[in-house]
Design a protein around this motif. Structure first.
Motif, PDB file in Angstrom:
ATOM      1  N   ILE A 235     -45.021  25.371  65.938  1.00 11.30           N
ATOM      2  CA  ILE A 235     -44.007  25.939  65.277  1.00 11.30           C
ATOM      3  C   ILE A 235     -43.965  27.268  64.695  1.00 11.30           C
ATOM      4  O   ILE A 235     -45.102  27.439  63.930  1.00 11.30           O
ATOM      5  N   GLU A 236     -43.060  28.163  64.888  1.00 13.42           N
ATOM      6  CA  GLU A 236     -43.083  29.336  64.446  1.00 13.42           C
ATOM      7  C   GLU A 236     -43.224  29.286  62.800  1.00 13.42           C
ATOM      8  O   GLU A 236     -42.538  28.567  62.249  1.00 13.42           O
ATOM      9  N   HIS A 237     -43.930  30.128  62.106  1.00 13.32           N
ATOM     10  CA  HIS A 237     -44.201  29.938  60.698  1.00 13.32           C
ATOM     11  C   HIS A 237     -44.781  30.978  60.128  1.00 13.32           C
ATOM     12  O   HIS A 237     -45.416  31.801  60.658  1.00 13.32           O
ATOM     13  N   GLU A 238     -44.740  31.148  58.595  1.00 13.59           N
ATOM     14  CA  GLU A 238     -45.781  31.962  57.993  1.00 13.59           C
ATOM     15  C   GLU A 238     -46.035  31.552  56.472  1.00 13.59           C
ATOM     16  O   GLU A 238     -45.154  30.793  55.826  1.00 13.59           O
ATOM     17  N   LEU A 239     -47.124  32.024  56.193  1.00 14.37           N
ATOM     18  CA  LEU A 239     -47.364  31.701  54.684  1.00 14.37           C
ATOM     19  C   LEU A 239     -47.479  32.995  54.050  1.00 14.37           C
ATOM     20  O   LEU A 239     -48.430  33.816  54.299  1.00 14.37           O
ATOM     21  N   ILE A 240     -46.903  33.052  52.677  1.00 21.06           N
ATOM     22  CA  ILE A 240     -46.956  34.051  51.752  1.00 21.06           C
ATOM     23  C   ILE A 240     -47.545  33.685  50.589  1.00 21.06           C
ATOM     24  O   ILE A 240     -46.755  32.890  49.777  1.00 21.06           O
ATOM     25  N   VAL A 241     -48.548  34.163  49.889  1.00 20.21           N
ATOM     26  CA  VAL A 241     -49.260  33.788  48.764  1.00 20.21           C
ATOM     27  C   VAL A 241     -48.808  34.860  47.837  1.00 20.21           C
ATOM     28  O   VAL A 241     -49.354  36.170  48.061  1.00 20.21           O
ATOM     29  N   ILE A 242     -48.253  34.543  46.641  1.00 19.16           N
ATOM     30  CA  ILE A 242     -47.756  35.704  45.989  1.00 19.16           C
ATOM     31  C   ILE A 242     -48.965  35.857  44.634  1.00 19.16           C
ATOM     32  O   ILE A 242     -48.825  34.910  43.913  1.00 19.16           O
ATOM     33  N   PRO A 243     -49.594  36.870  44.456  1.00 18.16           N
ATOM     34  CA  PRO A 243     -50.539  36.987  43.405  1.00 18.16           C
ATOM     35  C   PRO A 243     -49.957  36.789  41.934  1.00 18.16           C
ATOM     36  O   PRO A 243     -49.013  37.492  41.795  1.00 18.16           O
ATOM     37  N   GLY A 244     -50.646  35.993  41.229  1.00 16.36           N
ATOM     38  CA  GLY A 244     -50.223  35.912  39.831  1.00 16.36           C
ATOM     39  C   GLY A 244     -49.009  35.109  39.640  1.00 16.36           C
ATOM     40  O   GLY A 244     -48.836  34.741  38.667  1.00 16.36           O
ATOM     41  N   ALA A 245     -48.369  34.649  40.665  1.00 18.71           N
ATOM     42  CA  ALA A 245     -47.247  33.533  40.467  1.00 18.71           C
ATOM     43  C   ALA A 245     -47.655  32.167  40.396  1.00 18.71           C
ATOM     44  O   ALA A 245     -48.446  31.662  40.881  1.00 18.71           O
ATOM     45  N   ASP A 246     -46.999  31.504  39.311  1.00 19.02           N
ATOM     46  CA  ASP A 246     -47.241  30.017  38.876  1.00 19.02           C
ATOM     47  C   ASP A 246     -46.035  29.342  39.391  1.00 19.02           C
ATOM     48  O   ASP A 246     -45.140  29.845  40.210  1.00 19.02           O
ATOM     49  N   HIS A 247     -45.752  28.117  38.962  1.00 18.80           N
ATOM     50  CA  HIS A 247     -44.875  27.188  39.501  1.00 18.80           C
ATOM     51  C   HIS A 247     -43.403  27.624  39.237  1.00 18.80           C
ATOM     52  O   HIS A 247     -42.462  27.298  39.793  1.00 18.80           O
ATOM     53  N   ARG A 248     -43.438  28.300  37.904  1.00 20.63           N
ATOM     54  CA  ARG A 248     -42.022  28.674  37.421  1.00 20.63           C
ATOM     55  C   ARG A 248     -41.434  29.818  37.997  1.00 20.63           C
ATOM     56  O   ARG A 248     -40.167  29.959  37.960  1.00 20.63           O
ATOM     57  N   TRP A 249     -42.001  30.767  38.648  1.00 22.34           N
ATOM     58  CA  TRP A 249     -41.688  31.830  39.427  1.00 22.34           C
ATOM     59  C   TRP A 249     -40.730  32.452  38.662  1.00 22.34           C
ATOM     60  O   TRP A 249     -39.549  32.727  38.755  1.00 22.34           O
ATOM     61  N   ILE A 250     -41.295  33.321  37.559  1.00 19.25           N
ATOM     62  CA  ILE A 250     -40.571  34.177  36.623  1.00 19.25           C
ATOM     63  C   ILE A 250     -40.960  35.380  36.575  1.00 19.25           C
ATOM     64  O   ILE A 250     -42.293  35.763  36.880  1.00 19.25           O
ATOM     65  N   GLY A 251     -40.094  36.307  36.140  1.00 22.17           N
ATOM     66  CA  GLY A 251     -40.403  37.702  36.306  1.00 22.17           C
ATOM     67  C   GLY A 251     -40.799  38.600  37.586  1.00 22.17           C
ATOM     68  O   GLY A 251     -40.186  38.101  38.498  1.00 22.17           O
ATOM     69  N   GLU A 252     -41.719  39.418  37.343  1.00 26.39           N
ATOM     70  CA  GLU A 252     -42.028  40.389  38.571  1.00 26.39           C
ATOM     71  C   GLU A 252     -42.608  39.284  39.630  1.00 26.39           C
ATOM     72  O   GLU A 252     -41.977  39.858  40.907  1.00 26.39           O
ATOM     73  N   GLU A 253     -43.462  38.504  39.486  1.00 25.38           N
ATOM     74  CA  GLU A 253     -43.947  37.415  40.534  1.00 25.38           C
ATOM     75  C   GLU A 253     -42.614  37.004  41.030  1.00 25.38           C
ATOM     76  O   GLU A 253     -42.505  36.593  42.448  1.00 25.38           O
TER      77      GLU A 253
END
Length: 274
Positions: A235-253
């Motif tokens: 299945i076509e897919h992509e995994l992107i890991v955002i440095p510094g991001a926590d579960h709340r996804w606030i601010g620049e991340e």
């Protein structure tokens, strides 16, 4: 005297025209319109927020968004301060600003909060309460997808499903039974039950897995488990890991995560034809 009156009238007309031009360029017409609407599921009302982009309301690409365990209204600040800026609580309006009609479904509408949970949410609920509620949530979301497909302003072939946290888990389970949406995005989604991955088949919906590197609620192992299952089934897919991001996804991340969501949706919800 006549000359002064002439210039006064001319100045008044000029300022009026300038005001009209400014309003036309940056007024409410450039902003998405959001309203609370209700659709029926299982004979019961389901609360949603629908945001529509400005401009022509025809053949719009659309997104159905599924909130996390805290529902789609931020909890009181004494429980989670500053959470109102998290991506999960702003995404429906922001996606509409990028041209996507977005329906944020309160899929808890048909399942009252269990004893011990924060009111109007499933925060603090026992696992058994979530297991019992999941079938109702899935049928509610299916009816929400059907509602969007039936709207005359929506292109039924260009609908994406985006789930955050618990919403990602439910979206993953839903996708096994129904793949009539063109894109699936799991934001900090997790595997609730092993069988959620057992029915994946080749040709299923292209999927983006978006994971925060510093997420201390949903471990990276879940993202990798989903990725491996999608890969195993072709299945076509992509995994992107955002440095510094926590579960709340606030601010620049959070902004970085949102940009990845928009880019993926634009890739798979583009207009069909030449």
């Amino acid at each position: 005297m006549f000359k002064n009156r002439f210039w006064s009238v001319a100045s008044f007309i000029f300022m009026g025209l300038l005001a009209i031009l400014l309003l036309a360029g940056c007024g409410p017409s450039d902003q998405p319109s959001c309203e609370d609407i209700v659709f029926d599921s299982g004979g019961e009302p389901v609360d949603t927020v629908l945001c529509l982009p400005s401009g022509p309301q025809v053949d719009l690409p659309a997104v159905v968004f599924l909130h996390g365990v805290g529902a789609f209204e931020p909890p009181p600040p004494e429980i989670l301060p500053d959470i109102e800026d998290a991506m999960g609580y702003t995404i429906h309006r922001e996606l509409a600003e990028h041209g996507f009609a977005t329906l944020s479904i309160l899929y808890f509408s048909r399942t009252p909060s269990p004893v011990g949970a924060v009111p109007n949410t499933f925060m603090g609920a026992y696992d058994l309460a979530i297991v019992e509620a999941r079938p109702t949530w899935i049928s509610t979301i299916e009816d929400g997808l059907s509602y969007m497909q039936s709207r005359p302003d929506i292109d039924p072939d260009r609908i994406g499903l985006v789930g955050y946290s618990l919403g990602g888990s439910v979206a993953l389970a839903l996708d096994q039974d129904r793949n009539d949406h063109a894109a699936l995005i799991l934001i900090s989604g997790f595997v609730w039950m092993d069988e959620d991955l057992e029915n994946l088949t080749a040709g299923d919906t292209p999927t983006l897995i978006l994971q925060g590197e510093a997420d201390d609620m949903v471990p990276m192992s879940d993202a990798l488990l989903i990725k491996d299952a999608l890969e195993a089934h072709g299945i076509e897919h992509e995994l992107i890991v955002i440095p510094g991001a926590d579960h709340r996804w606030i601010g620049e991340e959070g902004n970085m995560g949102f940009d990845a969501v928009v880019e993926f949706l634009e890739s798979y919800l583009r207009p069909s034809g030449p």
